[in-house]
Design a protein around this motif. Structure first.
Motif, PDB file in Angstrom:
ATOM      1  N   GLY A 193       0.810  -1.210   0.000  1.00 34.17           N
ATOM      2  CA  GLY A 193       0.000   0.000   0.000  1.00 34.17           C
ATOM      3  C   GLY A 193       0.844   1.260   0.000  1.00 34.17           C
ATOM      4  N   TYR A 194       0.174   2.372   0.222  1.00 39.07           N
ATOM      5  CA  TYR A 194       0.827   3.680   0.237  1.00 39.07           C
ATOM      6  C   TYR A 194       0.325   4.467   1.434  1.00 39.07           C
ATOM      7  CZ  TYR A 194       1.963   2.699  -4.627  1.00 39.07           C
ATOM      8  OH  TYR A 194       2.437   2.129  -5.772  1.00 39.07           O
ATOM      9  N   LEU A 195       1.189   5.332   1.968  1.00 38.02           N
ATOM     10  CA  LEU A 195       0.814   6.228   3.051  1.00 38.02           C
ATOM     11  C   LEU A 195       1.381   7.604   2.735  1.00 38.02           C
ATOM     12  CD1 LEU A 195      -0.427   6.657   5.886  1.00 38.02           C
ATOM     13  CD2 LEU A 195       1.819   6.067   6.824  1.00 38.02           C
ATOM     14  N   VAL A 221      -2.853  21.285  10.995  1.00 42.24           N
ATOM     15  CA  VAL A 221      -2.898  19.840  11.236  1.00 42.24           C
ATOM     16  C   VAL A 221      -2.064  19.062  10.224  1.00 42.24           C
ATOM     17  CG1 VAL A 221      -5.168  19.882  12.350  1.00 42.24           C
ATOM     18  CG2 VAL A 221      -5.022  19.534   9.869  1.00 42.24           C
ATOM     19  N   GLU A 222      -1.700  17.845  10.617  1.00 38.30           N
ATOM     20  CA  GLU A 222      -1.102  16.872   9.701  1.00 38.30           C
ATOM     21  C   GLU A 222      -2.205  15.922   9.276  1.00 38.30           C
ATOM     22  OE1 GLU A 222       2.045  14.852  11.840  1.00 38.30           O
ATOM     23  OE2 GLU A 222       3.542  16.067  10.799  1.00 38.30           O
ATOM     24  N   VAL A 223      -2.277  15.653   7.984  1.00 43.66           N
ATOM     25  CA  VAL A 223      -3.295  14.764   7.432  1.00 43.66           C
ATOM     26  C   VAL A 223      -2.590  13.554   6.844  1.00 43.66           C
ATOM     27  CG1 VAL A 223      -5.198  14.551   5.780  1.00 43.66           C
ATOM     28  CG2 VAL A 223      -4.756  16.757   6.903  1.00 43.66           C
ATOM     29  N   PHE A 224      -3.163  12.373   7.097  1.00 43.49           N
ATOM     30  CA  PHE A 224      -2.620  11.117   6.586  1.00 43.49           C
ATOM     31  C   PHE A 224      -3.629  10.495   5.632  1.00 43.49           C
ATOM     32  CE2 PHE A 224      -0.640  11.922  10.609  1.00 43.49           C
ATOM     33  CZ  PHE A 224       0.688  11.568  10.404  1.00 43.49           C
ATOM     34  N   VAL A 225      -3.122   9.936   4.546  1.00 43.63           N
ATOM     35  CA  VAL A 225      -3.947   9.244   3.562  1.00 43.63           C
ATOM     36  C   VAL A 225      -3.309   7.880   3.336  1.00 43.63           C
ATOM     37  CG1 VAL A 225      -4.861   9.257   1.212  1.00 43.63           C
ATOM     38  CG2 VAL A 225      -4.532  11.428   2.435  1.00 43.63           C
ATOM     39  N   GLN A 226      -4.086   6.818   3.574  1.00 46.85           N
ATOM     40  CA  GLN A 226      -3.562   5.470   3.386  1.00 46.85           C
ATOM     41  C   GLN A 226      -4.386   4.760   2.324  1.00 46.85           C
ATOM     42  OE1 GLN A 226      -3.645   2.834   6.773  1.00 46.85           O
ATOM     43  NE2 GLN A 226      -2.214   1.438   5.807  1.00 46.85           N
ATOM     44  N   LEU A 227      -3.694   4.151   1.382  1.00 39.51           N
ATOM     45  CA  LEU A 227      -4.303   3.324   0.345  1.00 39.51           C
ATOM     46  C   LEU A 227      -3.727   1.927   0.532  1.00 39.51           C
ATOM     47  CD1 LEU A 227      -6.096   3.400  -2.225  1.00 39.51           C
ATOM     48  CD2 LEU A 227      -3.995   3.813  -3.524  1.00 39.51           C
ATOM     49  N   LEU A 281      -9.374   3.198   1.076  1.00 41.30           N
ATOM     50  CA  LEU A 281      -8.800   4.523   1.207  1.00 41.30           C
ATOM     51  C   LEU A 281      -9.202   5.012   2.593  1.00 41.30           C
ATOM     52  CD1 LEU A 281      -7.584   7.227   0.070  1.00 41.30           C
ATOM     53  CD2 LEU A 281      -9.941   7.783  -0.589  1.00 41.30           C
ATOM     54  N   THR A 282      -8.229   5.380   3.422  1.00 41.64           N
ATOM     55  CA  THR A 282      -8.509   5.920   4.748  1.00 41.64           C
ATOM     56  C   THR A 282      -7.776   7.240   4.880  1.00 41.64           C
ATOM     57  OG1 THR A 282      -8.680   3.683   5.654  1.00 41.64           O
ATOM     58  CG2 THR A 282      -8.425   5.480   7.232  1.00 41.64           C
ATOM     59  N   VAL A 283      -8.491   8.251   5.345  1.00 39.27           N
ATOM     60  CA  VAL A 283      -7.925   9.580   5.560  1.00 39.27           C
ATOM     61  C   VAL A 283      -8.179   9.934   7.014  1.00 39.27           C
ATOM     62  CG1 VAL A 283      -7.906  11.992   4.794  1.00 39.27           C
ATOM     63  CG2 VAL A 283      -8.612  10.180   3.198  1.00 39.27           C
ATOM     64  N   TRP A 284      -7.146  10.411   7.731  1.00 41.58           N
ATOM     65  CA  TRP A 284      -7.340  10.805   9.129  1.00 41.58           C
ATOM     66  C   TRP A 284      -6.388  11.921   9.516  1.00 41.58           C
ATOM     67  CZ3 TRP A 284      -4.404   6.661   7.781  1.00 41.58           C
ATOM     68  CH2 TRP A 284      -3.154   6.518   8.386  1.00 41.58           C
ATOM     69  N   SER A 285      -6.792  12.621  10.588  1.00 43.60           N
ATOM     70  CA  SER A 285      -5.984  13.708  11.130  1.00 43.60           C
ATOM     71  C   SER A 285      -6.289  13.830  12.618  1.00 43.60           C
ATOM     72  CB  SER A 285      -6.312  15.024  10.422  1.00 43.60           C
ATOM     73  OG  SER A 285      -5.517  16.069  10.941  1.00 43.60           O
ATOM     74  N   ALA A 286      -5.243  13.894  13.439  1.00 41.10           N
ATOM     75  CA  ALA A 286      -5.414  14.032  14.888  1.00 41.10           C
ATOM     76  C   ALA A 286      -5.771  15.467  15.240  1.00 41.10           C
ATOM     77  CB  ALA A 286      -4.144  13.617  15.615  1.00 41.10           C
ATOM     78  N   VAL A 287      -6.721  15.618  16.186  1.00 44.06           N
ATOM     79  CA  VAL A 287      -7.137  16.952  16.609  1.00 44.06           C
ATOM     80  C   VAL A 287      -6.926  17.202  18.098  1.00 44.06           C
ATOM     81  CG1 VAL A 287      -8.781  17.300  14.738  1.00 44.06           C
ATOM     82  CG2 VAL A 287      -9.562  16.246  16.859  1.00 44.06           C
ATOM     83  N   LEU A 288      -6.696  16.128  18.899  1.00 42.58           N
ATOM     84  CA  LEU A 288      -6.528  16.319  20.335  1.00 42.58           C
ATOM     85  C   LEU A 288      -5.900  15.076  20.951  1.00 42.58           C
ATOM     86  CD1 LEU A 288      -7.275  18.129  22.866  1.00 42.58           C
ATOM     87  CD2 LEU A 288      -9.336  16.714  23.038  1.00 42.58           C
ATOM     88  N   PRO A 289      -4.785  15.234  21.696  1.00 40.78           N
ATOM     89  CA  PRO A 289      -4.228  14.085  22.405  1.00 40.78           C
ATOM     90  C   PRO A 289      -5.074  13.766  23.642  1.00 40.78           C
ATOM     91  CG  PRO A 289      -2.888  16.029  22.813  1.00 40.78           C
ATOM     92  CD  PRO A 289      -3.950  16.433  21.835  1.00 40.78           C
TER      93      PRO A 289
END
Length: 163
Positions: free
Chosen positions: A56-58, A66-72, A81-89
Motif C-alpha cells: 500500500g501507500y501512506l 494539522v497533519e493529514v494522513f492518507v492510506q491506500l 482509502l482511509t484519511v485521518w488527522s489528529a485533533v486532540l491528544p
C-alpha cells in the motif's frame, strides 16, 4: 423530459448499453488521483509518501495547523482509502463533555467523515473501499477530513487540552 439515445446498434444488450453510458471506474489511477488532490490542498513542500511493505501507500501532508494522513491499502476493489488527522491528544479535560460534543458533531457536521480515537488521540477520519469510488469521492474524503480537523483542532486544544 429529455431522451437520450446511445450510439449503439440494435443488437446491443442492456448490459452493453449500461457499460457504454456509465464510465468504467476500474480504470481510475487511484494513486495519481490522491497525489493530485494532495498537491492542491497541501501546504508547500509538506507532502511525503511512503510505500508500505504490504503493497500500500501512506501519504502525509500539512493543512493549516494539522497533519493529514492518507492510506491506500492497494488498488483492488476490496482495498480501502482511509484519511485521518489528529485533533486532540488524550487524556483530555472533561472527557464526558468532549465525548458528548464529538457524538453530536458526528450527527450534524462531519459529512462522510467522523470523529474517533486512534492510539490515544481524537481524530477525524473517513474510510471507503475502492469499489466504484470516483475521483470526486477521493477528493471529497481528503478535503473533508483536512478541513474539519483544521477547523476544530485549536478549539479542542483550548477547551479540552491538558497542556
Amino acid at each position: 423530459m429529455a431522451t437520450y439515445q446511445a450510439d449503439l446498434d440494435s443488437s446491443s444488450t442492456s448490459e452493453e448499453v449500461i457499460d457504454e453510458l456509465i464510465p468504467d471506474t476500474r480504470t481510475i489511477n487511484h494513486i495519481e488521483v490522491i497525489e493530485n488532490v494532495i498537491d492542491t490542498v497541501a501546504q508547500k513542500d509538506s507532502a511525503m509518501v511512503n510505500h508500505l511493505p504490504e503493497g500500500g501507500y501512506l501519504w502525509k501532508f500539512n493543512y493549516g495547523s494539522v497533519e493529514v494522513f492518507v492510506q491506500l491499502t492497494g488498488t483492488t476493489d476490496e482495498d480501502t482509502l482511509t484519511v485521518w488527522s489528529a485533533v486532540l491528544p488524550l487524556p483530555a479535560k472533561d472527557e464526558p463533555k468532549l465525548t458528548r460534543q464529538l457524538l453530536e458533531m458526528n450527527c450534524t457536521s462531519t459529512f462522510e467523515a467522523r470523529f474517533g480515537i486512534i492510539e490515544d488521540k481524537v481524530v477525524v477520519l473517513a474510510t471507503r473501499t475502492l469499489a466504484e469510488i470516483s475521483p470526486g469521492e477521493v477528493s471529497r474524503s481528503i478535503t473533508i477530513v483536512a478541513t474539519i480537523a483544521d477547523d476544530h483542532d485549536e478549539a479542542f486544544q483550548a477547551e479540552f487540552g491538558m497542556n
